[in-house]
Write an enzyme that holds these catalytic residues in place. Sequence first.
Site, PDB file in Angstrom:
ATOM      1  N   GLU A   2       1.251  -1.402  -0.049  1.00 27.57           N
ATOM      2  CA  GLU A   2       0.583  -0.071   0.093  1.00 27.57           C
ATOM      3  C   GLU A   2       0.762   1.258   0.616  1.00 27.57           C
ATOM      4  O   GLU A   2       1.812   1.461   0.514  1.00 27.57           O
ATOM      5  CB  GLU A   2      -0.664   0.083   0.986  1.00 27.57           C
ATOM      6  CG  GLU A   2      -2.226  -0.920   1.257  1.00 27.57           C
ATOM      7  CD  GLU A   2      -2.388  -0.981   2.965  1.00 27.57           C
ATOM      8  OE1 GLU A   2      -3.726  -1.054   2.430  1.00 27.57           O
ATOM      9  OE2 GLU A   2      -2.244  -0.702   3.729  1.00 27.57           O
TER      10      GLU A   2
ATOM     11  N   CYS B 212       3.500   8.676   0.576  1.00 25.70           N
ATOM     12  CA  CYS B 212       3.909   8.107   1.664  1.00 25.70           C
ATOM     13  C   CYS B 212       4.057   6.431   1.338  1.00 25.70           C
ATOM     14  O   CYS B 212       3.041   6.133   0.673  1.00 25.70           O
ATOM     15  CB  CYS B 212       2.855   7.418   2.959  1.00 25.70           C
ATOM     16  SG  CYS B 212       3.483   6.872   4.466  1.00 25.70           S
TER      17      CYS B 212
ATOM     18  N   CYS C 291       6.257  -6.577   7.763  1.00 26.53           N
ATOM     19  CA  CYS C 291       7.451  -5.727   8.183  1.00 26.53           C
ATOM     20  C   CYS C 291       8.068  -6.582   9.590  1.00 26.53           C
ATOM     21  O   CYS C 291       6.823  -7.458  10.451  1.00 26.53           O
ATOM     22  CB  CYS C 291       6.485  -4.187   9.745  1.00 26.53           C
ATOM     23  SG  CYS C 291       7.857  -3.582   9.872  1.00 26.53           S
TER      24      CYS C 291
ATOM     25  N   CYS D 246       6.341  -3.542  16.833  1.00 24.42           N
ATOM     26  CA  CYS D 246       5.766  -2.736  17.587  1.00 24.42           C
ATOM     27  C   CYS D 246       4.011  -2.937  17.754  1.00 24.42           C
ATOM     28  O   CYS D 246       3.078  -3.169  17.354  1.00 24.42           O
ATOM     29  CB  CYS D 246       5.867  -0.924  16.220  1.00 24.42           C
ATOM     30  SG  CYS D 246       7.141  -0.909  16.640  1.00 24.42           S
TER      31      CYS D 246
ATOM     32  N   CYS E 211       1.304  -1.355  15.955  1.00 23.02           N
ATOM     33  CA  CYS E 211       0.845  -0.624  14.836  1.00 23.02           C
ATOM     34  C   CYS E 211      -0.137  -1.840  13.811  1.00 23.02           C
ATOM     35  O   CYS E 211       0.340  -2.919  14.299  1.00 23.02           O
ATOM     36  CB  CYS E 211       2.545  -1.073  13.965  1.00 23.02           C
ATOM     37  SG  CYS E 211       2.719  -0.677  12.369  1.00 23.02           S
TER      38      CYS E 211
ATOM     39  N   CYS F 178      -1.163   6.758   9.780  1.00 26.07           N
ATOM     40  CA  CYS F 178      -0.248   6.356  10.278  1.00 26.07           C
ATOM     41  C   CYS F 178      -0.306   5.203  10.648  1.00 26.07           C
ATOM     42  O   CYS F 178      -1.312   4.661  11.771  1.00 26.07           O
ATOM     43  CB  CYS F 178       0.706   7.050  11.684  1.00 26.07           C
ATOM     44  SG  CYS F 178       1.247   8.571  10.254  1.00 26.07           S
TER      45      CYS F 178
END
Length: 345
Positions: A93, A106, A113, A117, A120, A334
Amino acid sequence: MEKVDLRSCDLASLKAYMEQLGEKSFRAGQLYGWLHQKMAADYDEMGNIPKSLKEKLAKTAVLTTLKVKTMQESKIDGTRKYLFELADGNLIESVWMKYKHGNSVCISSQVGCKMNCSFCASAIGGWVRNLTPAEMLEQIYRISKDTKERVSNVVVMGTGEPLDNYDNLVQFIKMLSDEEGLHISQRSITVSTCGIVPKMKQLAQEKLQITLALSLHASNQEDRSDLMPIAKTYEIHEVIEACRYYFEKTGRRVSFEYSLIRGKNDTKEDALALSKLLKGLNCHVNLIPINPVRERSYVEPDMSHVLEFKNNLEKYMINVTIRRELGRDIDGACGQLRKGYLKKS
Ligand code: SAH
């Protein structure tokens, strides 16, 4: 023989490749222009490239072009979220945002990932692979073609940890800012990291003029390692030291991202501890009220509380802004870039 990843080649390696193919070296410049200025999607578009060369390329190289799978546009602010399909079927994305001072994209740096975290959505579903320089560039090229507007800022803040894909990231930055390519100023490129200290130091030595953003999110080691597993490997003081080093080496002010989570890192004491931590550092703090993620239990503080936190930091002479939130209705904000589409498919 492994095929050449054409769109990941800088001009020098493209020249070497042309030589290998027995072609004149000016072809490299022509090709580079098609690939990185005109953002050509395929060989058919490349008018001045002879058929014989196109045939050689088709045999010995791959041309990376991302496919737009879906695009969602925010009804609130016009932000667009693109879902792209990669050649191997993986999906990533990217987000396009319009600001008064120009358009910003962005981009993602990895499929998935590893960092995990706790607030997230990116690591839900794990890490799959790194993106190539071509796949990072292509996110910008396809968006710029689709919107027919110039991209002036690029932030590497989508899915993935850019410094965990270091070599490809640096190649991407050099090519994106190359005057033979899109020529986006390095000062308009921001790379956000969770704080991989050795790579931050290495980046400081690359002589780039990009902005480094550090995801801080806490004012002390204990809270930070609660939120971010990577903080157990690289402790908060080491990370701050690496930011200081980055500023000394590059003269570029470091930007700190601090996502405010109600009852977790948003007290007066946190503001005081944060200002002590950053004392004497040439920096800027970006406060981001946490974006709730379905799988996570965190809640953002009230806006009045966010403002109070900001005022407290300002009392201690810290440069601080509150991040304007865009694209919330399309899960484009975010930390919300996710693998949710996998569930649907
Ligand atoms: N891996 C890099 C870049 C990707 S995340 C990094 O850690 O910086 C981009 C930014 O969004 C980071 O500051 C990240 O901590 C933040 N973020 C992630 N999830 C969020 C959420 N739910 N709400 C607000 N910010 C979030």
